[in-house]
Design an enzyme around this catalytic site. Structure first.
Site, PDB file in Angstrom:
ATOM      1  N   SER A   1      17.220  34.757  45.939  1.00 41.07           N
ATOM      2  CA  SER A   1      17.893  35.624  44.967  1.00 41.07           C
ATOM      3  C   SER A   1      16.945  36.406  44.067  1.00 41.07           C
ATOM      4  O   SER A   1      17.259  37.500  43.644  1.00 41.07           O
ATOM      5  CB  SER A   1      18.852  34.799  44.118  1.00 41.07           C
TER       6      SER A   1
ATOM      7  N   HIS B   1      23.151  35.943  48.773  1.00 44.20           N
ATOM      8  CA  HIS B   1      22.624  37.315  48.836  1.00 44.20           C
ATOM      9  C   HIS B   1      22.428  37.796  50.269  1.00 44.20           C
ATOM     10  O   HIS B   1      21.800  38.826  50.490  1.00 44.20           O
ATOM     11  CB  HIS B   1      21.300  37.401  48.066  1.00 44.20           C
TER      12      HIS B   1
ATOM     13  N   LYS C   1      29.363  38.512  45.205  1.00 40.88           N
ATOM     14  CA  LYS C   1      28.277  39.501  45.267  1.00 40.88           C
ATOM     15  C   LYS C   1      28.688  40.627  46.212  1.00 40.88           C
ATOM     16  O   LYS C   1      29.533  41.432  45.838  1.00 40.88           O
ATOM     17  CB  LYS C   1      26.972  38.803  45.589  1.00 40.88           C
TER      18      LYS C   1
HETATM   19  C1  LIG Z   1      24.950  33.767  42.431  1.00 43.21           C
HETATM   20  C2  LIG Z   1      24.459  32.647  43.241  1.00 43.21           C
HETATM   21  C3  LIG Z   1      25.191  31.460  43.350  1.00 43.21           C
HETATM   22  C4  LIG Z   1      26.408  31.199  42.512  1.00 43.21           C
HETATM   23  O1  LIG Z   1      27.525  31.870  42.982  1.00 43.21           O
HETATM   24  P1  LIG Z   1      28.711  32.195  41.964  1.00 43.21           P
HETATM   25  O2  LIG Z   1      29.852  32.499  42.865  1.00 43.21           O
HETATM   26  O3  LIG Z   1      28.275  33.344  41.142  1.00 43.21           O
HETATM   27  O4  LIG Z   1      28.925  30.952  41.164  1.00 43.21           O
HETATM   28  C5  LIG Z   1      24.729  30.498  44.209  1.00 43.21           C
HETATM   29  N1  LIG Z   1      23.600  30.657  44.911  1.00 43.21           N
HETATM   30  C6  LIG Z   1      22.870  31.763  44.819  1.00 43.21           C
HETATM   31  C7  LIG Z   1      21.621  31.899  45.637  1.00 43.21           C
HETATM   32  C8  LIG Z   1      23.263  32.793  43.984  1.00 43.21           C
HETATM   33  O5  LIG Z   1      22.516  33.881  43.855  1.00 43.21           O
END
Ligand SMILES: *Cc1c(COP(=O)(O)O)cnc(C)c1O
Length: 389
Positions: free
Chosen positions: A182, A210, A240
């Site tokens: 990330s 991601h 995302k």
């Molecule tokens: C954003 C993210 C999460 C968390 O996901 P949410 O749905 O926002 O709680 C988990 N793992 C990674 C690698 C992330 O970037």
């Protein structure tokens, strides 16, 4: 309570002094890239809305329809009455996208990781995790009570030697990695990790928050190396590239059934609101049908890297390492003065001494904005760009 408030102000002052205090800034996202802050419009290069789907008409329409039909909240945990009909449809869509037998949807990605890991391993088991895994994977790992060892980032040899040396001393073993990291934007060596895990009877779990929507033709990191890599546990988020909210695990039917029975964050948390599920279904349909869309974020990132003189990216995330938190904050302020929103990323989100700007590129960024950003970064942060990576 006096002692409680005193504790809070002491802690805040300490963080302030280290440049690590965080504050929330109200941000009005007009669309997927234009945001208003303090009355000023900026072009954001730090949203995770890679495909611009948060504001897509198909998703809005699906969400509105779901609200009219099912109401705004799920009303209970999925195991009580919160399991509205959109859940199954969404799980089938996710399984089809990832090429797995089944999928389980959670309230968020963070909740998914907190639920999945402790449902699969515990005391007497081993977790082998990349040192740069996302915070919530590590939180799930800690919660499980299994022994955890971290390996140097993306170091396949280190994983091989850890498994060789330690696997036999444990009952079950889980290997954890982000699919796309990330804060660094690089890919995990998924094929090599899958092979090693299989050889050692360890279970590979990728966090593809991601990856989905933007690599491997939108199908995520298991498809980013040509063909399909067999990863038994593929976790991700709906928040995302998918543009909505929620988390999921794509896996076999048997494991999905176990997770539905045992993951505490599914059992003891309210189901996802119907509108979020409906929007995610609409998003997956777009991701499956539009290759131009899923290829666009990496292409925009590549244009930027080319303009700045950075190596070609493999994902839409491009880090620019600046070292100290202060330097990262100053660089962010400089870009904001130029009309760009790029939030500084500081410890503990990233390791000490690696504070950075993290640029994210989306399908909806205009080419002119990407080119102007590259020019500003090259011109005004030129020294830093040369020192990147
Ligand atoms: C954003 C993210 C999460 C968390 O996901 P949410 O749905 O926002 O709680 C988990 N793992 C990674 C690698 C992330 O970037």
């Amino acid at each position: 309570m006096k002692s409680l408030d005193e504790f809070a102000s002491r802690k805040l002052a300490q963080l302030e002094e280290q440049g690590l205090r965080r504050v929330l800034v109200e941000t009005d996202r007009h669309d997927s890239v234009r945001v208003a802050r303090n009355g000023r419009e900026l072009v954001s290069f730090c949203c995770n809305d890679y495909l611009g789907l948060t504001h897509h008409p198909d998703l809005k329409k699906a969400a509105r329809k779901a609200i009219e039909r099912y109401g705004v909240g799920a009303g209970a945990s999925r195991l009580i009455t919160g399991n509205h009909p959109l859940f199954r449809e969404l799980e089938l869509r996710l399984a089809a996208l990832k090429g797995t037998e089944d999928a389980v949807v959670f309230g968020s990605g963070y909740l998914a990781n907190l639920g999945i890991v402790p449902a699969l391993v515990g005391k007497g088991d081993l977790i082998v995790a990349d040192e740069l895994c996302h915070a919530c994977l590590l939180a799930g790992s800690r919660l499980s009570g299994a022994d955890e060892v971290r390996f140097p980032h993306n170091d396949v040899e280190a994983v091989a030697s850890l498994l060789r040396g330690q696997r036999a001393g444990y009952r079950r073993c889980l290997v954890l990695t982000d699919g796309v990291f990330s804060m660094d934007g690089d890919l995990a060596p998924v094929p090599a990790l899958a092979r090693l895990a299989a050889e050692n009877d360890a279970w590979l779990m990728t966090d593809d928050a991601h990856g989905v929507g933007v690599v491997g033709n939108g199908r995520g990191s298991s498809y980013a190396f040509g063909g399909r890599v067999d990863v038994p546990l593929q976790m991700g988020t709906l928040s995302k590239a998918i543009g909505s909210y929620g988390g999921y695990l794509c896996t076999s039917k048997k494991v999905a059934d176990l997770i539905r029975t045992r993951a505490r964050t599914l059992i003891y948390a309210t189901g996802l609101p119907p509108a979020s599920a409906a929007a995610a279904i609409a998003a997956i349909d777009l991701i499956r049908s539009d290759r131009d869309l899923t290829g666009a974020p990496v292409a925009k990132a590549a244009a930027f890297c080319n303009g700045v003189g950075l190596p070609d990216p493999v994902s839409p995330i491009v880090p620019l390492h600046l070292g100290t938190a202060d330097r990262a904050m100053a660089a962010s302020a400089l870009l904001e003065a130029e009309g760009f929103l790029v939030t500084a990323i500081r410890p503990p989100t990233v390791p000490d001494g690696t504070a950075r700007l993290r640029f994210t590129f989306t399908a909806t960024h205009h080419e002119e904005d990407v080119a102007r950003l590259a020019a500003v970064v090259r011109g005004k942060l030129g020294v830093e760009a040369g020192a990147a990576q």
